[in-house]
Design an enzyme around this catalytic site. Structure first.
Site, PDB file in Angstrom:
ATOM      1  CB  CYS A   6      -0.926  -0.324   1.110  1.00  0.00           C
ATOM      2  SG  CYS A   6       0.166  -0.171   2.450  1.00  0.00           S
ATOM      3  CG  HIS A  59      -3.506   0.517   4.557  1.00  0.00           C
ATOM      4  ND1 HIS A  59      -3.554  -0.629   3.696  1.00  0.00           N
ATOM      5  CD2 HIS A  59      -5.093   1.494   4.231  1.00  0.00           C
ATOM      6  CE1 HIS A  59      -3.964   0.047   2.802  1.00  0.00           C
ATOM      7  NE2 HIS A  59      -5.004   1.047   3.046  1.00  0.00           N
TER       8      HIS A  59
END
EC number: 3.4.19.12
Length: 988
Positions: free
Chosen positions: A54, A307
């Protein structure tokens, strides 16, 4: 409505509700609508997260929306384009360089019809591990450096210089001498400003601290070229020029001394949408107003997980978008909205409240990079995809359309099959119940439920698990079976196969009769128990009775009940579960073996030969009436009338055993008398101080001596020792495995020394396989005496034995070593007298371990000689430790020392982390050594460094470093920073 599980006629609630009535077409398939994968109008394209990529996706989206960088990359010539002729349609395009990968990705992000695309080609070209999350800031630096180096080979200056034009600024490190005022300036380029956020609340405060003046005084004074000496000075950073795109790295990830790892600072930092950099510039003659264009967010409390998402402003429309891998969300009202991202962070007790933000300002505790672009009134130019790239995009779009059409056709076919199945199931379910008086079949409820469950295709019908021992339907399995009509059963067996079929003739009458018998016995058991108890009180006269084991009589009711229950549950043990999940042969055989090991009724008086045992204490006579009652419950029990003779074989063995015991006692007494000093471990010769009265000594295995002593102590329980067994001390070539020196030290526990007079007696009492003798040759004095052994030493096998011992020491797991912290390079423990630091309890344990084995024996006489011998061995141990020849098998722990559990394949770096938790000394402050050798290679294993079990490693701690940034650099240098270890792969 629930299904009546015990009723074979109840066919309600078995999964039929999913098929009755009208059914939505979407339930006939598990194929998603392919149009959901199609890009929406005026929307951006997402990127697939390949596991832990990510952080890469956020930077790709941010760089894609830098129109100048995208335009320059499009101008970069491709190897396929320059070769001419384009790419053949029968071959997939494979980018060869990083620039080509980025070109192709940007073209797909711009004109693809897909909702998201796969960046695996680009990630693979960089050599990134898709399963491990890397340091995002480190990735940004290294990739920009790689991109600049790659583009520097281009002829077009707009392409060659794009990274410097967009991202590169200049600042100078300026040092001013306080004595003469001389100014020294070192100009350096930067691609991002790394700002410390500890102790700050606003972005401008962080920039001010970055540029603040630093005093160089004391040991940190500056050498002035004009003064030609060290002088007090001041140093600061001056901003000389700023790039079009200003990257500001917020240093959220700092090194934590307590844990030895990085941690995340969840500090709120305020920043505005407009940033005026003019007050921070050295020359204030230009316009330095910047607009916020991107905010990169790390969601999570740990520096090693979480994340990454990106908020990026579209330069053409001014609208804000949130890029979260495949999902892209447009912010309302052209405004940056960070609130929801801040709420998702895990709360903690010390969490500060979010400060209020005015108009045009924002604050975040998760933002780790802010990107500002120089404010301009010019409209952002449109960027066109080059023809050769557009052709590649069109090819991919065609593949996507083909896939969509294929998925749509599969959905149609699945719906058509589902409708047919729907009508078929509805019709069969109506005819499923068996009408009164008509033919029927039994089928398992589990199979019917699987037939009605569309997600799992039905397997062939398997009724074997429901059968009894007679091959028919077991009465206990009726509760998990359903009675269905013969018409539907015929259809099932034609369509799915299997068997055997269980119709009306499959009901087993034999099992029902047996079940009734067991039930009657269960009800009768309590009454019979009282009857048998009363019958046992009657004395049996003459031979009119039967022998029964006393243990069997004590537990016969429990045995009978267990036996009846086993018979009652016979189906469960023999057939297992329904539909073929029966027990394996191995499991059933194992259960049988366990059952066989448990004695059945009256087997406790059966001898190994299958006859009546000879011990009358274990059995008694019962009357014929009592025996008949017991036989009803145990028809297979062994039967012994009271006039039955005991086993003749057992009588013979008993007589032989008594004779052997007497013989063994006599042997033990004779051997003990002949070798009394050897048994009591008294007056033993010692190689360390050779006895004057003899020039010859014999050697036997210490194992032989210990086994012999066991036999002499307990001749009725232990087997006699017949052979000396000296072959264990010799190699395959017949040579001796020990040197004279080793037999005086580490190998002394493996051998026992024998006087010549004792050896003569041993030869008479035992079988001697090999004679091992040591002879002393007199020299000029005692020190010059020579010693020879027969047989002679085998050097090769001795060397092999030592190598194996060393190898074993270097292949250990979960062994104990000791870390000893030293102060000013001096041990707290005095090497000359280690016993002074031993606690009284530890010394007591040491003495207990050194006690001779025979001391616990009642025949052992504690004499002054034994105590004196123990004292001597302790002094020898101290002497050996002083000489450094051998470490004791029991380490003496001293003050300032801690024990750690380690393995040979563990690295020195991992050991340093353990030491940090034990002593609160950071890894880079640790100086470790063993036996005078410095341990410095953090990647080496402990086995390769010579660290063996019971080793003592010295720890010398450096003074702690006050600068956290310096600590972070040192830690990264020692521990192969995340990101740095992939830099070679990126360059490749």
């Amino acid at each position: 409505r629930r299904n009546c599980r015990g009723n074979p006629n109840c066919l309600v609630g078995i999964g039929e509700h999913a098929w009755l009535g009208e059914i939505d077409e979407n339930t006939f398939h598990n194929i998603d609508d392919p149009n959901c994968e199609r890009r929406k109008k005026n929307a951006f394209v997402g990127l697939t997260n390949l596991g832990a990529t990510c952080y890469v996706n956020t930077f790709l989206q941010m760089w894609f929306l830098n129109l100048e960088l995208r335009q320059a990359l499009y101008l970069c010539p491709s190897s396929e384009d320059t070769a001419g002729g384009g790419i053949p349609k029968d071959r997939d395009y494979e980018p060869q360089t990083i620039c080509e990968h980025l070109q192709y990705l940007f073209a797909l992000l711009q004109n693809s019809k897909r909702r998201y695309i796969d960046p695996s080609g680009f990630v693979k070209a960089l050599g990134l591990d898709t399963g491990q999350q890397q340091d995002a800031q480190e990735f940004s630096k290294l990739f920009m450096s790689l991109l600049e180096d790659t583009l520097s080979k281009q002829k077009n200056p707009d392409v060659r210089n794009i990274v410097q034009k967009q991202f590169c600024g200049e600042y100078a490190y300026v040092t001013v001498c306080n004595q003469c005022g001389r100014e020294s300036k070192l100009v350096s380029k930067f691609y991002e400003l790394e700002l410390n956020i500890q102790g700050h609340k606003q972005l401008t405060d962080c920039i001010t601290e970055f540029l603040k003046e630093e005093k160089l005084e004391g040991d940190n004074r500056y050498f002035c070229e004009t003064c030609q000496s060290k002088q007090n000075a001041t140093r600061k950073i001056r901003l000389l020029s700023l790039p079009c795109t200003l990257n500001l790295q917020l240093m959220r990830f700092v090194f934590d001394r307590q844990t030895g790892h990085k941690k995340k600072l969840n500090t709120y930092i305020g920043f505005s949408e407009l940033l005026d950099m003019e007050p921070f510039m050295e020359q204030r003659n230009g316009v330095y107003v910047y607009e916020l264009s991107a905010v990169l967010i790390h969601r999570g409390v740990s520096a090693y997980s979480g994340h990454y998402i990106a908020h990026v402003k579209d330069p053409q429309t001014g609208e804000w978008y949130k890029f979260n891998d495949e999902d892209i969300e447009k912010m309302e009202g052209k405004k940056l909205q960070l609130g929801i991202e801040e709420d998702l962070a895990e709360p903690s007790k010390s969490q500060t409240r979010k400060p209020k933000c005015g108009k045009g300002t924002h604050c975040s505790r998760n933002a780790y990079m802010l990107v500002y672009r120089l404010q301009t009134r010019e409209k952002a130019p449109a960027v066109e995809v080059p023809a050769f790239l557009q052709e590649l995009v069109e090819r991919d779009n065609c593949k996507f359309e083909e896939w969509c059409n294929e998925m749509a056709e599969m959905r149609k076919q699945s719906v058509a099959r589902g409708k047919i199945k729907h009508e078929e199931v509805k019709e069969l379910y109506k005819r499923l119940p068996a009408e009164a008086g008509s033919a029927y079949d039994f089928i398992s409820l589990e199979w019917l439920q699987k037939w009605l469950d569309e997600s799992t295709p039905p397997k062939p019908i398997d009724n074997t698990a429901c059968l009894c021992s007679h091959g028919k339907l077991h009465p206990d399995k009726i509760s998990i079976m359903k009675r269905i009509s013969e018409y539907v059963a015929d259809f099932f067996y034609r369509r799915y196969g299997g068997g055997p079929r269980l119709n009306v003739k499959a009901l087993c009458k034999d099992c029902v009769v047996e079940r009734c018998r067991i039930l009657r016995l269960k009800n009768q058991l309590n009454e019979d128990y009282k009857t048998v108890t009363n019958l046992l009180k009657i004395t049996v006269k003459g031979n009119d009775g039967f022998w029964v084991g006393k243990a069997s009589l004590r537990s016969w009711r429990q045995l009978a009940l267990e036996q009846l229950n086993e018979q009652d549950e016979d189906a469960e043990h023999s057939n297992g579960k329904v539909n073929g999940n029966a027990q394996s042969k191995d499991e059933s055989n194992e259960e049988k073996r366990e059952e066989e090991e448990e004695l059945n009724f009256n087997e406790d008086i059966v001898c190994p030969h299958g006859d009546l045992c000879i011990s009358e204490n274990e059995r008694r006579v019962v009357s014929k009436e009592a025996w008949r009652k017991l036989k009803q419950y145990f028809p297979k029990a062994p039967e012994f009338p009271s006039n039955k003779e005991c086993c003749s074989q057992c009588k013979i063995l008993e007589r032989e055993g008594e004779e052997n015991e007497a013989l063994h006692k006599m042997m033990a007494s004779e051997q003990k008398t002949s070798l009394q000093n050897l048994f009591h471990d008294k007056c033993r010769p010692c190689l360390g101080s050779w006895p004057q009265e003899t020039d010859e000594l014999y050697i036997v295995s210490q194992f032989f001596v210990e086994e012999w002593r066991k036999f002499v102590r307990r001749p009725t329980r232990c087997s006699p020792v017949s052979s000396v067994g000296n072959s264990a001390l010799l190699c395959p070539h017949g040579g001796l495995m020990f040197t004279y020196a080793s037999m005086t030290k580490e190998d002394s526990k493996l051998i026992a020394l024998i006087w010549p007079s004792e050896w003569e007696r041993i030869q008479k009492l035992f079988v001697v396989d090999h004679v091992i003798k040591i002879t002393r040759t007199h020299g000029a004095d005692a020190e010059s005496a020579l010693y020879a052994s027969e047989p002679k030493l085998c050097p090769e096998c001795r060397e092999g034995l030592l190598c194996q011992q060393q190898r074993d020491l270097r292949e250990y797991t979960q062994a104990t070593i000791y870390i000893h912290k030293v102060v000013d390079n001096k041990k707290v423990m005095k090497d000359a007298a280690p016993e002074l630091n031993v606690s009284s309890s530890e010394a007591e344990e040491e003495r207990e371990e050194n006690k001779p084995e025979g001391e616990q024996d009642p025949d052992f006489n504690q004499t002054n000689g034994g105590a004196k011998r123990q004292k001597t061995s302790h002094q020898s141990y101290v002497a050996y430790q002083k000489q450094g020849i051998r470490r004791s098998t029991r380490h003496r722990k001293v003050r300032g020392e801690k024990a750690l559990l380690v393995s040979a394949n563990q690295t020195l770096k991992e050991l340093k982390i353990q030491i940090m938790h034990a002593f609160s000394v950071a890894p880079f402050d640790q100086n470790l050594s063993i036996d005078g050798k410095i341990l410095s290679d953090d990647t080496a294993t402990l086995g390769s460094l010579g660290v063996i079990p019971e080793s003592v490693i010295l720890l010398k701690a450096d003074e702690p470093i006050a600068d956290y940034a310096a600590m972070d650099d040192v830690m990264q240098g020692e521990g192969a920073p995340r990101g740095a270890k992939h830099s070679q792969g990126w360059g490749g």
